[in-house]
Design a protein around this motif. Structure first.
Motif, PDB file in Angstrom:
ATOM      1  N   PHE A 153       0.873  -1.171   0.000  1.00  0.00           N
ATOM      2  CA  PHE A 153       0.000   0.000   0.000  1.00  0.00           C
ATOM      3  C   PHE A 153       0.912   1.224   0.000  1.00  0.00           C
ATOM      4  CE2 PHE A 153      -2.895  -2.915   2.349  1.00  0.00           C
ATOM      5  CZ  PHE A 153      -4.044  -2.746   1.609  1.00  0.00           C
ATOM      6  N   ASN A 154       0.512   2.291  -0.713  1.00  0.00           N
ATOM      7  CA  ASN A 154       1.282   3.517  -0.574  1.00  0.00           C
ATOM      8  C   ASN A 154       0.908   4.176   0.755  1.00  0.00           C
ATOM      9  OD1 ASN A 154      -1.261   4.471  -1.383  1.00  0.00           O
ATOM     10  ND2 ASN A 154      -0.397   6.134  -2.592  1.00  0.00           N
ATOM     11  N   ASN A 155       1.630   5.251   1.126  1.00  0.00           N
ATOM     12  CA  ASN A 155       1.471   5.795   2.473  1.00  0.00           C
ATOM     13  C   ASN A 155       0.086   6.353   2.765  1.00  0.00           C
ATOM     14  OD1 ASN A 155       1.861   7.996   0.817  1.00  0.00           O
ATOM     15  ND2 ASN A 155       3.217   9.071   2.222  1.00  0.00           N
ATOM     16  N   ASP A 156      -0.668   6.796   1.768  1.00  0.00           N
ATOM     17  CA  ASP A 156      -2.026   7.288   2.043  1.00  0.00           C
ATOM     18  C   ASP A 156      -3.097   6.260   1.663  1.00  0.00           C
ATOM     19  OD1 ASP A 156      -1.935   7.485  -0.716  1.00  0.00           O
ATOM     20  OD2 ASP A 156      -2.323   9.640  -0.788  1.00  0.00           O
ATOM     21  N   ARG A 157      -2.664   5.041   1.369  1.00  0.00           N
ATOM     22  CA  ARG A 157      -3.541   3.904   1.071  1.00  0.00           C
ATOM     23  C   ARG A 157      -4.512   4.159  -0.076  1.00  0.00           C
ATOM     24  NH1 ARG A 157      -2.038   0.252   4.652  1.00  0.00           N
ATOM     25  NH2 ARG A 157      -1.586   0.882   6.762  1.00  0.00           N
ATOM     26  N   THR A 158      -4.060   4.912  -1.069  1.00  0.00           N
ATOM     27  CA  THR A 158      -4.876   5.119  -2.263  1.00  0.00           C
ATOM     28  C   THR A 158      -4.469   4.177  -3.388  1.00  0.00           C
ATOM     29  OG1 THR A 158      -3.403   6.873  -3.035  1.00  0.00           O
ATOM     30  CG2 THR A 158      -5.332   7.551  -1.735  1.00  0.00           C
ATOM     31  N   THR A 159      -3.337   3.479  -3.212  1.00  0.00           N
ATOM     32  CA  THR A 159      -2.844   2.547  -4.222  1.00  0.00           C
ATOM     33  C   THR A 159      -2.434   1.241  -3.554  1.00  0.00           C
ATOM     34  OG1 THR A 159      -1.997   4.388  -5.539  1.00  0.00           O
ATOM     35  CG2 THR A 159      -1.142   2.204  -6.064  1.00  0.00           C
ATOM     36  N   PHE A 160      -2.819   0.132  -4.185  1.00  0.00           N
ATOM     37  CA  PHE A 160      -2.389  -1.200  -3.780  1.00  0.00           C
ATOM     38  C   PHE A 160      -1.596  -1.765  -4.945  1.00  0.00           C
ATOM     39  CE2 PHE A 160      -3.157  -5.824  -3.912  1.00  0.00           C
ATOM     40  CZ  PHE A 160      -2.603  -6.175  -2.690  1.00  0.00           C
ATOM     41  N   SER A 161      -0.419  -2.314  -4.678  1.00  0.00           N
ATOM     42  CA  SER A 161       0.440  -2.808  -5.753  1.00  0.00           C
ATOM     43  C   SER A 161       0.768  -4.281  -5.591  1.00  0.00           C
ATOM     44  CB  SER A 161       1.760  -2.033  -5.793  1.00  0.00           C
ATOM     45  OG  SER A 161       1.538  -0.692  -6.117  1.00  0.00           O
ATOM     46  N   TYR A 162       0.859  -4.949  -6.739  1.00  0.00           N
ATOM     47  CA  TYR A 162       1.371  -6.314  -6.851  1.00  0.00           C
ATOM     48  C   TYR A 162       2.661  -6.198  -7.649  1.00  0.00           C
ATOM     49  CZ  TYR A 162       2.058 -10.929  -8.871  1.00  0.00           C
ATOM     50  OH  TYR A 162       2.612 -12.111  -9.291  1.00  0.00           O
ATOM     51  N   ILE A 163       3.761  -6.684  -7.086  1.00  0.00           N
ATOM     52  CA  ILE A 163       5.085  -6.493  -7.669  1.00  0.00           C
ATOM     53  C   ILE A 163       5.784  -7.845  -7.779  1.00  0.00           C
ATOM     54  CG2 ILE A 163       7.320  -5.344  -7.371  1.00  0.00           C
ATOM     55  CD1 ILE A 163       5.640  -3.374  -5.447  1.00  0.00           C
ATOM     56  N   ALA A 164       6.400  -8.108  -8.931  1.00  0.00           N
ATOM     57  CA  ALA A 164       7.161  -9.343  -9.136  1.00  0.00           C
ATOM     58  C   ALA A 164       8.584  -8.973  -9.548  1.00  0.00           C
ATOM     59  CB  ALA A 164       6.509 -10.198 -10.210  1.00  0.00           C
TER      60      ALA A 164
END
Length: 176
Positions: free
Chosen positions: A145-156
């Motif tokens: 999650f980014n710091n303001d929880r506006t983005t959720f990421s899946y990273i490989a």
């Protein structure tokens, strides 16, 4: 390990420990939601799925497991399965054949080795995954999650290099 953080720019960073809710509890708040996404990396002409609709659904939320199918143009790309146990979190990638049967290359993933900050979980490949991949390369997946929880990421990542990143805009969530 190279990770492009969600919503990353010089003015944003992932917050440090001290969050009151665990990563798992934060993700459960999204249960029953559809979240629009995009491929952040690779970008440009190399971007897979360019021009296609991408979204994540947070489904089947229990005290032990959250299932999150990622859709690419109305087809499930894969389902992320986040589990929690006494020692941390597991991440599995469920792949199915068009007929719904489990694919041979499925349920790979790993287990966290670092504490839950509420913002980032890192999953180095486990023994099953290393055997399944049949390679000397290292594989690591992250959920963030980014710091303001506006983005959720899946990273490989493969061998310490970013290979894929999907960012999902939490502010675009809708009911399933």
């Amino acid at each position: 390990m190279l990770v492009i953080l969600p919503g990353c720019n010089p003015g944003k960073s992932v917050a440090a420990a001290g969050n009151t809710l665990s990563f798992y509890k934060q993700l459960r708040l999204l249960c029953g939601k559809r979240i629009n996404g995009e491929v952040l990396y690779p970008a440009g002409a190399e971007a897979p799925f360019r021009g296609m609709d991408i979204w994540l659904e947070v489904t089947q939320c229990s005290d032990r497991e959250i299932r999150m199918p990622i859709y690419i143009d109305n087809k499930i790309y894969r389902t992320l399965i986040l589990g929690q146990d006494q020692t941390g979190y597991t991440l599995r990638h469920e792949n199915k054949r068009p007929n719904g049967a489990q694919a041979d290359f499925s349920l790979y993933g790993g287990h966290t080795t670092e504490p839950d900050t509420g913002y980032l979980l890192v999953f180095p490949a486990d023994g099953y995954t290393k055997q399944l991949m049949g390679s000397e390369m290292s594989y690591v997946w992250s959920l963030a999650f980014n710091n303001d929880r506006t983005t959720f990421s899946y990273i490989a990542e493969t061998d310490g290099k970013l290979s894929l990143q999907f960012d999902f805009n939490i502010t675009s969530q809708t009911a399933q």
